[in-house]
Design a protein around this motif. Structure first.
Motif, PDB file in Angstrom:
ATOM      1  N   ASN A  67      -8.128  -1.279   6.211  1.00  0.00           N
ATOM      2  CA  ASN A  67      -7.130  -2.171   5.640  1.00  0.00           C
ATOM      3  C   ASN A  67      -7.423  -3.580   6.162  1.00  0.00           C
ATOM      4  O   ASN A  67      -7.386  -3.784   7.375  1.00  0.00           O
ATOM      5  CB  ASN A  67      -5.729  -1.730   6.082  1.00  0.00           C
ATOM      6  CG  ASN A  67      -4.626  -2.638   5.585  1.00  0.00           C
ATOM      7  OD1 ASN A  67      -4.812  -3.416   4.665  1.00  0.00           O
ATOM      8  ND2 ASN A  67      -3.465  -2.555   6.220  1.00  0.00           N
ATOM      9  N   PRO A  68      -7.774  -4.540   5.277  1.00  0.00           N
ATOM     10  CA  PRO A  68      -7.493  -4.597   3.839  1.00  0.00           C
ATOM     11  C   PRO A  68      -8.717  -4.453   2.923  1.00  0.00           C
ATOM     12  O   PRO A  68      -8.617  -4.781   1.745  1.00  0.00           O
ATOM     13  CB  PRO A  68      -6.920  -6.001   3.706  1.00  0.00           C
ATOM     14  CG  PRO A  68      -7.747  -6.808   4.670  1.00  0.00           C
ATOM     15  CD  PRO A  68      -8.037  -5.892   5.823  1.00  0.00           C
ATOM     16  N   ASN A  85       0.814  -1.227   0.000  1.00  0.00           N
ATOM     17  CA  ASN A  85       0.000   0.000   0.000  1.00  0.00           C
ATOM     18  C   ASN A  85       0.844   1.272   0.000  1.00  0.00           C
ATOM     19  O   ASN A  85       0.435   2.300   0.547  1.00  0.00           O
ATOM     20  CB  ASN A  85      -0.962   0.015   1.195  1.00  0.00           C
ATOM     21  CG  ASN A  85      -1.915  -1.166   1.190  1.00  0.00           C
ATOM     22  OD1 ASN A  85      -2.072  -1.829   0.169  1.00  0.00           O
ATOM     23  ND2 ASN A  85      -2.538  -1.434   2.318  1.00  0.00           N
TER      24      ASN A  85
END
Length: 368
Positions: free
Chosen positions: A160-161, A31
């Protein structure tokens, strides 16, 4: 003698947060911002560092950076705490709030560090699953806060995720559901264009966390900040290590804030690339790309083995994140949005990987 007998049993039962180091031509697994800071900005940071004596400690109280962070967020300077990445500030916050038996409401799936640190400190994670559509179940979170009398509720928005977000109204509901702290991790907020910061004025039990590692392109220097009421910041600061933020990182963070407009352009380009990728994947057989408000998205493998596709992508020079161990994500990979060239390489590698796994890939996996 067994020195490990002095380690807390709860710690010995926990699996450490790990990431297997792999090199790849296209690295879209963490990311990160695929575009680096401009060289002109880097030179400005280097010039600031060269005129400073390296034999001296950094500022104990990085006031210049704190003031800049406050101005950037639109919050008061005495309600800001800078840290060595937002992870350090998550740890400091939990250190001053969590002890044996402390209940912490944590949605699942989410960033695993929240539950890991809660367990190390002896707390109890009250886990609340996302909905089948991988959205936050706000009613369930409110109920869990009240029923468990939780000291904290930690949410990541975008998550996240999954890339899932909570609206300001939903966050306000959480804040009003009991006196426990509501911690909003905004590591990816720039990609969603939404922030909880305006709620700080009226909700003293709210804590907002931010990082420079994603949209601000400073993952290598580890800078983050915590925004909360001055009273809360004063207590969390007691768990902050002395001189926790080196002067080089401070200078880089200041330079990045001065370049907000340039970095904002990067964010807009990444959002455009994210949407283009999602459109390209919509017609690819055997996969489902979940919508996201972050700089990543989940790719669900409906037919092929996710681990087989992961390895097939890696053999073609593309490294993504295997998240099959997360609750509800046993068939998913997480894809970070890269540069246009990286995204094209990923799409072609995915088509080949799916074909290798026996999926009919007669549909075009390239850009329209």
């Amino acid at each position: 003698m067994d020195p490990l007998r002095h380690i807390k049993p709860a710690v010995r039962d926990i699996r450490a947060y790990t990431l297997v180091a792999r090199a790849a031509r296209v690295k879209i697994n963490q990311n990160e911002n695929p575009w680096d800071l401009p060289d002109s900005v880097k030179r400005r940071v280097l010039e600031r560092a060269l005129v400073r004596p390296w034999s001296r400690y950094p500022d104990f109280d990085p006031r210049e950076l704190t003031d800049a962070l406050a101005a950037d967020a639109g919050w008061r300077h005495d309600g800001v705490l800078a840290g060595n990445g937002s992870n350090e500030l998550i740890e400091a916050l939990l250190l001053v709030t969590v002890g044996p038996g402390t209940r912490v409401v944590i949605p699942e799936p989410t960033f695993t560090l929240y539950a890991l640190l809660t367990g190390i400190l002896g707390g109890d994670a009250v886990r609340v699953p996302l909905t089948e559509r991988l959205r936050y179940d706000v009613d369930a979170l409110v109920a869990a806060r009240r029923e468990s009398e939780a000291a904290l509720t930690i949410v990541c928005s975008p998550n996240n995720p999954t890339g899932t977000t909570l609206s300001r109204a939903e966050l306000e509901r959480l804040c009003n559901a009991g006196d426990g702290l509501v911690v909003v991790d905004e590591a990816y907020h720039e990609f969603a264009g939404e922030t909880a910061v305006p709620l700080l004025e009226t909700h003293p039990n709210l804590v907002v966390l931010r990082t420079f590692s994603k949209a601000m392109a400073l993952a290598g220097l580890r800078v983050g900040c915590l925004l909360a009421s001055p009273d809360l910041v004063r207590e969390v600061n007691k768990a902050r290590l002395p001189y926790n933020l080196n002067f080089f990182a401070q200078a880089a963070a200041l330079a990045a804030l001065e370049e907000r407009e340039t970095l904002g352009g990067m964010v807009r380009r990444l959002v455009e690339e994210r949407e283009a990728l999602l459109r390209s994947l919509a017609d690819v057989p055997g996969v489902r790309a979940w919508p996201s408000e972050a700089n990543f998205f989940l790719l669900e493998l409906e037919e092929a083995s996710p681990k087989a596709v992961f390895e097939a992508l890696y053999r073609r020079g593309v490294l993504v994140r295997d998240v099959t161990s997360y609750p509800m994500l046993s068939r998913c990979l997480r894809i970070t949005v890269g540069t246009p060239e990286e995204n094209e390489t990923f799409l072609h590698a995915l088509g080949a990987a799916l074909g290798e796994a026996g999926v009919d890939t007669s549909a075009d996996t390239g850009r329209a």
